[in-house]
Design a protein around this motif. Structure first.
Motif, short mmCIF file in Angstrom:
data_model
loop_
_atom_site.label_atom_id
_atom_site.label_comp_id
_atom_site.label_asym_id
_atom_site.label_seq_id
_atom_site.Cartn_x
_atom_site.Cartn_y
_atom_site.Cartn_z
N MET A 1 -3.19 9.92 -1.61
CA MET A 1 -3.97 8.74 -1.55
C MET A 1 -3.14 7.59 -1.45
SD MET A 1 -6.13 8.00 -5.06
CE MET A 1 -6.53 6.65 -4.54
N ARG A 2 -3.74 6.59 -0.93
CA ARG A 2 -2.91 5.29 -1.11
C ARG A 2 -3.48 4.26 -1.82
NH1 ARG A 2 -1.56 7.86 3.86
NH2 ARG A 2 0.36 8.23 4.29
N GLU A 3 -2.81 3.46 -2.29
CA GLU A 3 -3.48 2.25 -3.20
C GLU A 3 -2.31 1.16 -3.25
OE1 GLU A 3 -6.25 3.60 -6.57
OE2 GLU A 3 -4.35 4.66 -6.95
N GLU B 1 -13.33 -4.89 -7.20
CA GLU B 1 -12.47 -4.30 -8.72
C GLU B 1 -11.96 -2.97 -8.77
OE1 GLU B 1 -15.85 -2.80 -11.61
OE2 GLU B 1 -16.85 -4.45 -10.46
N ARG C 1 -18.92 -1.88 -3.58
CA ARG C 1 -18.00 -0.55 -3.32
C ARG C 1 -18.56 -0.58 -1.83
NH1 ARG C 1 -15.57 4.28 -5.84
NH2 ARG C 1 -16.03 5.96 -4.31
N ARG D 1 -19.44 5.63 -16.07
CA ARG D 1 -19.88 4.16 -15.86
C ARG D 1 -21.58 4.27 -15.31
NH1 ARG D 1 -17.39 -0.17 -12.15
NH2 ARG D 1 -18.78 -1.46 -11.69
N ALA E 1 -7.17 -0.04 4.88
CA ALA E 1 -6.74 -0.32 3.75
C ALA E 1 -5.81 -1.27 3.45
CB ALA E 1 -6.35 1.12 2.84
N GLU E 2 -5.09 -1.49 4.23
CA GLU E 2 -3.84 -2.45 4.29
C GLU E 2 -4.56 -4.04 4.58
OE1 GLU E 2 0.61 -0.70 4.69
OE2 GLU E 2 -0.40 -1.13 6.59
N LEU F 1 1.02 -1.17 0.28
CA LEU F 1 0.02 -0.25 0.05
C LEU F 1 1.03 1.35 0.06
CD1 LEU F 1 -3.19 0.58 0.14
CD2 LEU F 1 -2.62 1.30 2.48
N SER G 1 -6.54 -4.89 1.29
CA SER G 1 -5.94 -4.97 -0.04
C SER G 1 -4.46 -5.60 0.15
CB SER G 1 -5.58 -3.49 -0.49
OG SER G 1 -4.59 -2.82 0.14
N ILE G 2 -3.87 -5.79 1.30
CA ILE G 2 -2.68 -6.59 1.35
C ILE G 2 -2.74 -7.84 2.25
CG2 ILE G 2 -0.28 -6.58 2.30
CD1 ILE G 2 -1.17 -4.30 0.16
N ILE H 1 -5.22 4.01 6.98
CA ILE H 1 -4.28 3.30 6.31
C ILE H 1 -4.34 1.66 6.67
CG2 ILE H 1 -1.78 3.00 6.00
CD1 ILE H 1 -1.38 5.95 6.56
N ALA I 1 -8.33 -1.83 -2.29
CA ALA I 1 -8.56 -0.65 -1.39
C ALA I 1 -8.19 0.57 -1.89
CB ALA I 1 -8.29 -0.93 -0.10
N ALA I 2 -8.70 2.08 -1.66
CA ALA I 2 -8.05 3.16 -2.00
C ALA I 2 -8.38 4.06 -0.58
CB ALA I 2 -8.50 3.85 -3.00
N GLN I 3 -7.30 4.72 -0.16
CA GLN I 3 -7.29 5.44 1.15
C GLN I 3 -6.90 6.73 0.85
OE1 GLN I 3 -4.52 6.69 2.88
NE2 GLN I 3 -5.50 7.61 4.24
N ARG J 1 -10.73 10.04 -12.36
CA ARG J 1 -11.37 8.95 -11.92
C ARG J 1 -12.63 9.32 -11.49
NH1 ARG J 1 -6.56 6.50 -8.28
NH2 ARG J 1 -8.26 5.31 -7.62
N TYR K 1 -3.30 7.42 -11.03
CA TYR K 1 -3.52 6.52 -10.14
C TYR K 1 -2.05 6.34 -9.32
CZ TYR K 1 -7.69 5.20 -12.48
OH TYR K 1 -8.82 5.31 -13.03
N PRO L 1 -11.91 7.91 -5.65
CA PRO L 1 -11.35 7.39 -4.48
C PRO L 1 -11.77 7.99 -3.25
CG PRO L 1 -9.88 9.09 -5.28
CD PRO L 1 -11.02 8.81 -6.49
N ILE M 1 -10.75 0.55 -8.17
CA ILE M 1 -11.50 1.92 -7.70
C ILE M 1 -11.13 2.99 -8.59
CG2 ILE M 1 -11.70 3.29 -5.76
CD1 ILE M 1 -10.83 0.54 -4.03
N ASP M 2 -12.41 3.54 -9.00
CA ASP M 2 -12.42 4.82 -9.92
C ASP M 2 -12.17 5.91 -8.84
OD1 ASP M 2 -14.94 4.67 -9.01
OD2 ASP M 2 -15.49 3.70 -11.13
N GLU N 1 -20.25 -4.58 -9.41
CA GLU N 1 -19.34 -3.73 -8.64
C GLU N 1 -19.97 -4.04 -6.86
OE1 GLU N 1 -19.55 0.43 -8.27
OE2 GLU N 1 -17.36 0.69 -8.06
N LYS O 1 -8.94 -8.05 -1.26
CA LYS O 1 -9.78 -7.06 -1.90
C LYS O 1 -8.95 -5.95 -2.49
CE LYS O 1 -14.05 -8.18 0.37
NZ LYS O 1 -14.60 -8.03 1.78
#
Lengths: 377, 184
Positions: free
Chosen positions: A179-181, B60, B4, A295, B25-26, A9, B29-30, B22, B36-38, A288, A146, B65, B62-63, B2, B34
């Protein structure tokens, strides 16, 4: 079983400095400023670990000057800043254009004018990126959206800078920067890394600004090639000139080296463009938001599409014209009071172009864009 | 289709809301499977002021955020609760620190009240782990990440010397969430 690559992340600004290191950046000079500070912070830790140099300078003007100097000494160099700092760097940026010094300048945009709104997102430096420094000059600016893309676009920025001996600007907003991804750091060799071409001729024959070449090779200071560097219009050997023919040819070559290579510098992303009757043109975090709107519109049966430039300068006129062929209108959301919308209008003559603008430090949300799209139902 | 899920962590600057985001999200996603976006929003001050972090979790890419229809929101202060609650969606969850948030907003969402900061202080002697305790509660109340993914995420973020304290804070959070759900 092959080891699965580690997913991490990561923040946009972290992805940026990791991308820089991957690209071979070994020098950073800067003056910290929100919302770009994490780039300086990260490189102050990472560069010394790999034999690179980090300097916190007294201000932004000195920073860009140091970056130009380090690049001429042969190191891939970068700096990062935000709005007011980007204003201060304009003179050095113009010098790098004129002296053809490869370097990367990150501008994590914030609201303005002046010190403005440090912690809020903005996209109000798009025209400054193009015209902030005076004189006719080439500009390349990239707009990732992104966290993973910031990594690869930072690598691409260095590649373009090195290949064309020109400064490259990376332009993104606070949302993308902070942001974090989850991202996957590519293995060495997975992404292309380009190094500048160096001269192979004997030093006495070297012409650092040879007008017969599109991009003359660049020697590193300290490797035996002595040459002169100046912001004045110059001859092929780098010394100033008053000769009008030489001046004109020199400036035109600067422009031409980017113009002739636009196809290789352009990069766009499309979403539902094939049959789009209404095209949203958006970059950075706004893209984004726009993707979500498109959509939602498609779910309602509206033929909307998204055109997302990753290279905003040179402006992607050719691809945009292609994308709007079946469209009745174009919508341009941006977190400013109307900048790139003018360029879109100029390139879509006779078409309805609607801007959606916001400067209150809040993002343009999908609903706002969807409302504009629904007018095309 | 989706799927969400939107979370917002809000409180005062310095209460660890961004870190909570954070870690969530971890966890998703980790340590879970799934995406994640934070993201975050804060004022120029480093302490005080209303601060929020948002996490979008999906199956899926993330557009957008940022949160627009919140499934679950945490509010540790009155200011943050008043300022940020309006995006909670119908049927969503609001978890408030009951010592701080006296004026609880009314709406088509479920409210859980619990003295989060005081419990952290009483049980562990440190208010600084209130955010971790809250993460335990949110994990329990929403089930959006597994308890084991949350625990791994927390432990990977805290120094060894503080792992026990954080693990305990998380466990208290899991338990209190179970009690709250059983009671309601």
């Amino acid at each position: 079983m092959a080891a699965r690559k580690a997913k991490k992340l990561m923040q946009g600004n972290e992805s940026c400095f990791e991308g820089a290191i991957y690209a071979g950046c070994r020098f950073y000079a800067g003056y910290p400023i929100t919302p770009s500070t994490e780039i300086a912070e990260g490189l102050s830790r990472r560069l010394p670990q790999i034999g690179g140099k980090f300097i916190q300078m007294e201000d932004e003007i000195a920073s860009i000057a140091a970056v130009v100097g380090a690049s001429l000494a042969g190191l891939k160099s970068m700096t990062a800043t935000s709005g007011p700092g980007f204003s201060l760097k304009q003179e050095g940026l113009g010098y790098a254009c004129m002296a053809e010094v490869p370097c990367v300048i990150v501008n994590v945009m914030r609201g303005g004018p002046s010190t403005g709104y440090p912690t809020g997102p903005s996209q109000s430096d798009v025209m400054q990126a193009k015209w902030g420094t005076h004189g006719d000059h080439p500009v390349v600016a990239l707009t990732p959206a992104y966290v993973q893309e910031i990594f690869s676009e930072t690598v691409r920025a260095f590649n373009i800078a090195e290949k064309y001996r020109t400064p490259v600007i990376i332009l993104y907003d606070e949302i993308v920067g902070h942001m974090r991804e989850p991202i996957i750091i590519p293995e060495p060799g997975e992404l292309e890394v380009i190094d500048r071409e160096k001269p192979t001729c004997p030093p006495e024959d070297y012409l650092p600004y040879d007008r017969r070449l599109e991009v003359p090779p660049l020697a590193a200071f300290g490797e035996g090639y002595r040459f002169h560097v100046t912001g004045l219009n110059h001859k092929d050997d780098g010394f100033p000139t008053n000769d009008s023919k030489t001046i004109e040819e020199g400036v035109k070559r600067l422009i031409r080296k980017i113009d002739n290579n636009r196809e290789s510098i352009w990069k766009n992303d499309g979403y539902y463009l094939d049959d789009a009757e209404v095209v949203v043109f958006a970059y950075g975090s706004t893209a984004r938001s726009a993707r979500r709107s498109v959509r939602m519109a498609r779910e309602k049966g509206i033929k909307a599409g998204l055109f997302r430039p990753l290279t905003i300068w040179p402006f992607p006129d050719k691809a945009l014209k292609e994308a709007v062929k079946k469209a009745r209108g174009v919508i341009v959301p941006e977190m400013n009071l109307g900048q790139i919308v003018l360029e879109v209008e100029r390139n879509c003559p006779g078409m309805a172009v609607t801007g959606i603008h916001r400067v209150d430090g809040e993002p343009i949300n999908p609903k706002q864009i969807l409302d504009a799209i629904e007018k095309y139902r | 289709m989706e799927d969400r899920y939107e979370l917002r962590f809000s409180g005062s600057g310095g209460q660890g809301m961004i870190l909570a985001g954070i870690i969530m999200a971890e966890a998703a996603s980790i340590f879970d499977t799934k995406i994640a976006a934070q993201s975050q929003s804060y004022g120029p001050e480093s302490r005080g002021g209303a601060s929020k972090a948002e996490v979008i979790i999906s199956n899926e890419p993330i557009d957008y955020p940022k949160a627009t229809a919140i499934d679950c929101m945490l509010a540790l202060t009155q200011e943050a609760c008043t300022k940020y609650h309006s995006d909670i969606k119908k049927g969503g969850i609001l978890l408030v620190d009951s010592d701080e948030v006296k004026d609880v907003p009314q709406g088509d969402f479920k409210v859980y009240r619990f003295p989060i900061t005081e419990t952290a202080r009483a049980a562990l002697g440190k208010t600084i782990v209130a955010n971790i305790l809250a993460l335990g509660m949110i994990t329990g109340l929403t089930g959006i990440v597994t308890a084991s993914a949350m625990e791994e995420a927390v432990l990977s973020r805290v120094p060894k010397a503080f792992q026990d304290m954080n693990r305990k804070a998380l466990q208290i959070g899991f338990e209190k969430a179970r009690e709250l759900v059983a009671r309601s």
